[in-house]
Design a protein around this motif. Structure first.
Motif, PDB file in Angstrom:
ATOM      1  N   HIS A 175      45.594  14.933   6.521  1.00 31.56           N
ATOM      2  CA  HIS A 175      45.487  16.026   7.490  1.00 31.56           C
ATOM      3  C   HIS A 175      45.216  15.495   8.900  1.00 31.56           C
ATOM      4  CE1 HIS A 175      41.058  16.049   8.181  1.00 31.56           C
ATOM      5  NE2 HIS A 175      40.957  15.689   6.914  1.00 31.56           N
ATOM      6  N   THR A 234      48.193  17.262  -1.567  1.00 30.80           N
ATOM      7  CA  THR A 234      48.330  18.392  -0.662  1.00 30.80           C
ATOM      8  C   THR A 234      47.939  18.043   0.769  1.00 30.80           C
ATOM      9  OG1 THR A 234      47.687  20.712  -0.357  1.00 30.80           O
ATOM     10  CG2 THR A 234      45.973  19.208  -1.108  1.00 30.80           C
ATOM     11  N   LEU A 235      48.321  18.926   1.664  1.00 30.13           N
ATOM     12  CA  LEU A 235      47.869  18.879   3.049  1.00 30.13           C
ATOM     13  C   LEU A 235      46.533  19.601   3.174  1.00 30.13           C
ATOM     14  CD1 LEU A 235      51.191  19.946   4.814  1.00 30.13           C
ATOM     15  CD2 LEU A 235      50.151  17.671   4.966  1.00 30.13           C
ATOM     16  N   HIS A 245      52.755  26.189   4.320  1.00 31.90           N
ATOM     17  CA  HIS A 245      53.225  25.152   5.231  1.00 31.90           C
ATOM     18  C   HIS A 245      53.701  23.936   4.431  1.00 31.90           C
ATOM     19  CE1 HIS A 245      51.559  27.682   8.244  1.00 31.90           C
ATOM     20  NE2 HIS A 245      50.307  27.283   8.124  1.00 31.90           N
ATOM     21  N   MET A 246      52.962  23.623   3.371  1.00 31.89           N
ATOM     22  CA  MET A 246      53.314  22.457   2.577  1.00 31.89           C
ATOM     23  C   MET A 246      54.658  22.629   1.889  1.00 31.89           C
ATOM     24  SD  MET A 246      51.085  20.394  -0.208  1.00 31.89           S
ATOM     25  CE  MET A 246      51.925  19.395  -1.435  1.00 31.89           C
ATOM     26  N   ASP A 247      54.968  23.844   1.460  1.00 35.34           N
ATOM     27  CA  ASP A 247      56.272  24.090   0.833  1.00 35.34           C
ATOM     28  C   ASP A 247      57.406  23.678   1.767  1.00 35.34           C
ATOM     29  OD1 ASP A 247      55.164  25.037  -1.469  1.00 35.34           O
ATOM     30  OD2 ASP A 247      55.383  27.160  -0.959  1.00 35.34           O
ATOM     31  N   VAL A 284      55.113  16.842  10.527  1.00 35.83           N
ATOM     32  CA  VAL A 284      53.925  17.704  10.533  1.00 35.83           C
ATOM     33  C   VAL A 284      53.062  17.441  11.756  1.00 35.83           C
ATOM     34  CG1 VAL A 284      51.813  18.344   9.302  1.00 35.83           C
ATOM     35  CG2 VAL A 284      53.886  17.792   8.018  1.00 35.83           C
ATOM     36  N   LEU A 316      52.605  12.274   3.056  1.00 37.63           N
ATOM     37  CA  LEU A 316      52.375  13.266   2.003  1.00 37.63           C
ATOM     38  C   LEU A 316      53.423  13.110   0.908  1.00 37.63           C
ATOM     39  CD1 LEU A 316      50.967  15.913   0.954  1.00 37.63           C
ATOM     40  CD2 LEU A 316      52.778  17.143   2.183  1.00 37.63           C
ATOM     41  N   GLN A 356      52.791  11.709  -2.885  1.00 39.47           N
ATOM     42  CA  GLN A 356      53.202  12.488  -4.054  1.00 39.47           C
ATOM     43  C   GLN A 356      53.965  11.609  -5.049  1.00 39.47           C
ATOM     44  OE1 GLN A 356      55.979  15.902  -3.453  1.00 39.47           O
ATOM     45  NE2 GLN A 356      54.291  17.127  -4.260  1.00 39.47           N
ATOM     46  N   TYR A 366      44.157  24.679   2.579  1.00 43.76           N
ATOM     47  CA  TYR A 366      45.094  23.723   1.972  1.00 43.76           C
ATOM     48  C   TYR A 366      46.555  24.041   2.261  1.00 43.76           C
ATOM     49  CZ  TYR A 366      40.985  21.804  -0.161  1.00 43.76           C
ATOM     50  OH  TYR A 366      39.751  21.235  -0.341  1.00 43.76           O
ATOM     51  N   GLY A 380      53.420  13.932   7.460  1.00 42.83           N
ATOM     52  CA  GLY A 380      54.442  14.493   6.576  1.00 42.83           C
ATOM     53  C   GLY A 380      55.079  13.449   5.663  1.00 42.83           C
ATOM     54  N   THR A 431      44.625  14.050  -0.285  1.00 43.36           N
ATOM     55  CA  THR A 431      45.093  14.859   0.833  1.00 43.36           C
ATOM     56  C   THR A 431      45.292  14.026   2.091  1.00 43.36           C
ATOM     57  OG1 THR A 431      42.943  15.423   1.815  1.00 43.36           O
ATOM     58  CG2 THR A 431      43.648  16.728  -0.080  1.00 43.36           C
TER      59      THR A 431
END
Length: 408
Positions: free
Chosen positions: A93, A145-146, A339-341, A350, A126, A130, A335, A123, A91
């Motif tokens: 954040h 994930t965030l 927002h992550m979508d 982000v 992330l 991935q 999580y 952002g 993650t």
């Protein structure tokens, strides 16, 4: 200006990625730091190691500048996190506790009512994480994930945390993870804390100081070797070499590792369980093994390596102030799936992510809660300081509030 990466020896999910990062080429000892900390340097990147909790050392960016004269442009912390789900994760954040009143004590560092400047890399990293996790075979076992804004420590420059999240149950024994059972408590499944250029001296020092760690009868042999071309800074992921303890040499001389190419050892000592001396340290099958999983540590190290441009590429996530949209997440669970979508699909930047617990609301007995004037609590302050911090971290950007009404 330098980038400050911070890790702590007290956390296996911090020391593992930091050690993997230090095993990559180009590192040298950093400037001396008072207060008993160690540092390493690679271009404009500085890695700072301390011994306390990752959330306990406030103002490290200002303290670094005071000690070295180098101004810090951003701070990246490496840490662990505990999840209530059955799935481990990697993650990123932002940090802060903007929802706490001045008379409240933050349970995990920070300053009441404060939100750090969010690091613009959150952002883009992330999305980079991935990709690397997929390439390294961590997905679908690991979720990428965030996390919502939470905890400290206090910083004064754009900040982010990069974490390995453990799950409730671990299939680690089946995966033959490399943090062996009964690992030495003082090593805590750790890799060596030294750059490639000085490993031999450090290994000799460690062997002299702690002979039992390298005792042939206890060493169950987990050795990582990184091969680095002497003419290139390109990094090649390590190839694992396992040895039966009975085939190990009586000592670990330099010749055991060196070849005509620059072969840099990455040593992970693992030791036979000793219920008498450390009954609580049998990590095999425990949730803590996700924190010391070398494949997860390696993925995070690659995110740092590529994201900071140390592979001779461009850095990932440098804000250029070009009026792009920046997401300020409001509401939802820790999580932040909704927002992550948006972050994944739209490639948006982000800022702060305020989950439901960061928006405490209080309705007075005289009010009906139908208008904002009837609702007290710290929610307004939390949104305001998070917006201000996001705006300051992305000068020229368009901060867009994204609402998630699912208060998980």
């Amino acid at each position: 200006m330098v980038v400050l990466v911070v890790a702590t020896a007290s956390d296996p999910a911090s020391i593992g990625p930091a050690a993997a990062f230090l095993a990559m080429p180009g590192w040298s000892p950093g400037p001396p730091i008072p207060e008993g900390m160690e540092s390493f340097t690679n271009g404009d990147v500085r890695l700072l190691k301390h011994e306390r909790s990752i959330i306990a050392e406030d103002d490290l960016d200002n303290r670094w500048q005071a000690a070295t004269g180098e101004a810090v442009s951003e701070v990246i912390f490496l840490s662990k996190h505990t999840a209530v789900s059955n799935r481990p994760a990697l993650t990123v954040h932002p940090i802060g506790v903007p929802h706490l009143r001045e008379d409240e004590t933050p349970p995990q560092g920070g300053r009441p009512g404060w939100a750090a400047l969010p690091n613009p890399r959150i952002g883009p990293w992330l999305r980079l994480m991935q990709k690397i996790a997929v390439d390294q075979g961590l997905v679908p076992e690991f979720e990428i994930t965030l996390e919502a804004t939470h905890h400290g420590p206090v910083t004064n420059t754009p900040t982010m945390f990069v974490e390995i999240v453990r799950a409730d149950a671990s299939p680690c024994a089946a995966r033959n993870c490399e943090c062996g059972a009964g690992a030495s408590p003082s090593r805590s499944c750790v890799a060596s804390w030294f750059p490639a250029s000085s490993w031999t001296a450090h290994l000799q020092t460690e062997t002299t100081a702690h002979p039992s760690w390298f005792d042939r009868s206890n060493f169950i042999a987990v050795i990582k070797i990184v091969v680095v071309s002497s003419t290139s800074r390109n990094y090649h992921p390590p190839h694992p070499v396992r040895s039966n303890p009975h085939t190990l040499p009586d000592s670990l001389p330099t010749a055991y590792y060196f070849t005509p190419e620059t072969i840099v050892p990455f040593v992970f000592p693992a030791f036979k369980a000793s219920a008498a001396s450390s009954p609580s340290r049998n990590l095999r099958g425990s949730t803590e093994e996700y924190w010391c999983r070398q494949d997860a540590a390696q993925a995070i190290a690659l995110v740092l390596w590529k994201g900071l441009g140390l592979d001779e590429g461009n850095t990932v996530g440098s804000w250029q102030g070009n009026s792009e949209k920046v997401l300020l997440g409001i509401g939802g669970g820790h999580y932040a799936p909704r927002h992550m979508d948006i972050v994944i699909k739209d490639g948006i930047w982000v800022g702060h992510l305020l989950s439901g617990y960061s928006l405490p609301m209080e309705v007075s007995p005289q009010g009906n809660g139908k208008s904002s004037s009837d609702v007290g609590g710290m929610w307004k302050h939390s949104i305001k300081v998070s917006y201000d911090a996001t705006k300051a971290a992305f000068p020229g950007g368009q901060v867009i509030a994204h609402l998630d009404q699912n208060q998980q």
